[in-house]
Design an enzyme around this catalytic site. Structure first.
Site, PDB file in Angstrom:
ATOM      1  N   CYS A 134       0.831  -1.197   0.000  1.00 47.23           N
ATOM      2  CA  CYS A 134       0.000   0.000   0.000  1.00 47.23           C
ATOM      3  C   CYS A 134       0.872   1.255   0.000  1.00 47.23           C
ATOM      4  O   CYS A 134       1.350   1.691   1.059  1.00 47.23           O
ATOM      5  CB  CYS A 134      -0.925  -0.016   1.207  1.00 47.23           C
ATOM      6  SG  CYS A 134      -1.884   1.491   1.343  1.00 47.23           S
ATOM      7  N   CYS A 137      -0.397   4.143   2.116  1.00 43.44           N
ATOM      8  CA  CYS A 137      -0.254   3.958   3.573  1.00 43.44           C
ATOM      9  C   CYS A 137       1.186   4.217   3.992  1.00 43.44           C
ATOM     10  O   CYS A 137       1.438   4.831   5.027  1.00 43.44           O
ATOM     11  CB  CYS A 137      -0.580   2.530   3.993  1.00 43.44           C
ATOM     12  SG  CYS A 137      -2.074   1.857   3.310  1.00 43.44           S
ATOM     13  N   ASP A 138       2.134   3.706   3.218  1.00 44.38           N
ATOM     14  CA  ASP A 138       3.518   3.642   3.686  1.00 44.38           C
ATOM     15  C   ASP A 138       4.496   4.518   2.905  1.00 44.38           C
ATOM     16  O   ASP A 138       5.660   4.641   3.287  1.00 44.38           O
ATOM     17  CB  ASP A 138       4.007   2.180   3.621  1.00 44.38           C
ATOM     18  CG  ASP A 138       3.130   1.270   4.458  1.00 44.38           C
ATOM     19  OD1 ASP A 138       2.667   1.731   5.520  1.00 44.38           O
ATOM     20  OD2 ASP A 138       2.889   0.123   4.055  1.00 44.38           O
TER      21      ASP A 138
END
Ligand code: NDP
Length: 309
Positions: A134, A137-138
């Site tokens: 992701c 997300c990261d």
């Protein structure tokens, strides 16, 4: 034991749309959000292809709006996941992960799909230490660093473009000699100076002391031109497709060989009366937010008609 007319499992666009329609039809639906409230769209940056948003919409904002809309009409939205089901007879029995058992006359399965991994031991070894599925997300952790994205579809291109806004360099590792992504995404990738595509390449290992510091790549595997090389990277992102989240249902519900729930005659009906499937868990073909929302709507209408009968 608690009994409900309609239980909805999952909180992506399919689940929330089903909840909006089922609430407005007075079915008093109970919706369990699952492990990832809001579903996959909460891990995407901007959604540009959902009708009604000419400037695009942030994935988290859209899911939060859908949730509010469902709540506004009275949907009972709960934290928690359904961990087991007993569909042997009506009413159907569903076990929540805290041990609660609920009976339901109709069930709408909208559990979505989860990211696939290559299956390398190193993916587990470096989980949370440089391996991610992701980018939104990261990606934040890779500012001015070098990252790799594996995959040649729209997701891979989208992730590569997103990461190029943070990282200093993005390798896009594609196993074939072409991208499968839509033309517009391909164009954006090709025109992006920070993205370099490695065609005909597979990653077969990761290296690093406690965290990812490099990837081992093989080009033209199994041919006379086969060559192996390494690149230094700080982050390794998978974007090679998804697996439908249907495991707990497969004993009762017909699925295809990949695990997508089979639905009939262009409807969300499964092989069991009163059990419907909507969104990515039943859609190997389109897998769009708009198609998921539409199938959630259909599932709620089907549930209402089923209960009327
Ligand atoms: P896709 O199935 O379209 O693409 C998966 C990619 O990963 C392919 O390039 C595939 O290669 C590659 N791949 C699969 N397994 C492996 C493996 N073991 N090793 C290396 N590479 C592998 O999945 P996506 O998630 O990209 O997209 C799914 C659907 O969602 C599509 O319909 C897409 O259009 C849609 N989508 C739309 C977006 C948008 O419109 N904004 C954004 C994201 C997704 P190969 O080609 O060789 O099979």
């Amino acid at each position: 034991m608690e009994k409900t007319k309609c239980i909805i499992i999952g909180s992506g666009p399919a689940g929330y749309t089903a909840a909006i329609y089922a609430s407005r039809a007075n079915l008093s639906p109970v919706l369990y959000e699952g492990d990832q409230p809001g579903g996959q769209l909460t891990t995407t940056s901007i959604i540009e292809n959902f009708p009604g948003y000419p400037d695009g919409v942030n994935g988290n904002d859209m899911m939060s709006d859908l949730r509010s809309q469902a709540e506004h009409f009275g949907a009972d939205i709960r934290f928690g996941s359904i961990s087991a089901v007993d569909f042997s007879k009506v009413p159907y029995k569903l076990t929540v992960d805290d041990g609660t058992v609920i009976e339901a006359d109709t069930v709408i399965i909208s559990t979505g799909a989860s990211a696939k991994y290559l299956g390398l031991e190193d993916e587990k070894k470096y989980a949370g230490r440089g391996v991610s599925a992701c980018a939104t997300c990261d990606g934040f952790f890779y500012r001015n660093k070098v990252v790799a994205v594996v995959g040649g579809g729209d997701t891979a291109c989208e992730e590569a473009i997103y990461l190029s806004g943070l990282a200093s360099k993005v390798w896009l590792v594609v196993r074939k000699n072409y991208l499968r992504a839509s033309d517009i995404m391909q164009k954006r990738v090709r025109e992006n100076p920070k993205i370099e595509i490695l065609f005909n390449c597979n990653v077969y290992g990761l290296t690093g002391d406690g965290k990812v510091q490099g990837m081992k790549v093989v080009r033209n595997v199994g041919t006379q031109e086969e060559e192996r090389f390494e690149h230094n990277i700080d982050g390794f992102f998978l974007a090679i497709g998804h697996k439908p989240n249907s495991d707990i249902f497969s004993q009762w519900i017909e699925t295809d060989k990949t695990g997508y729930i089979k639905t009939y005659e262009g409807t969300p009906r499964t092989n069991l009366p009163g059990v419907f499937a909507a969104g990515d868990v039943a859609d190997p073909h389109y897998r769009q937010a708009i198609t998921a929302a539409a199938s959630g709507c259909k599932a709620a209408i089907e549930a209402e008609r089923f209960l009327q009968k």
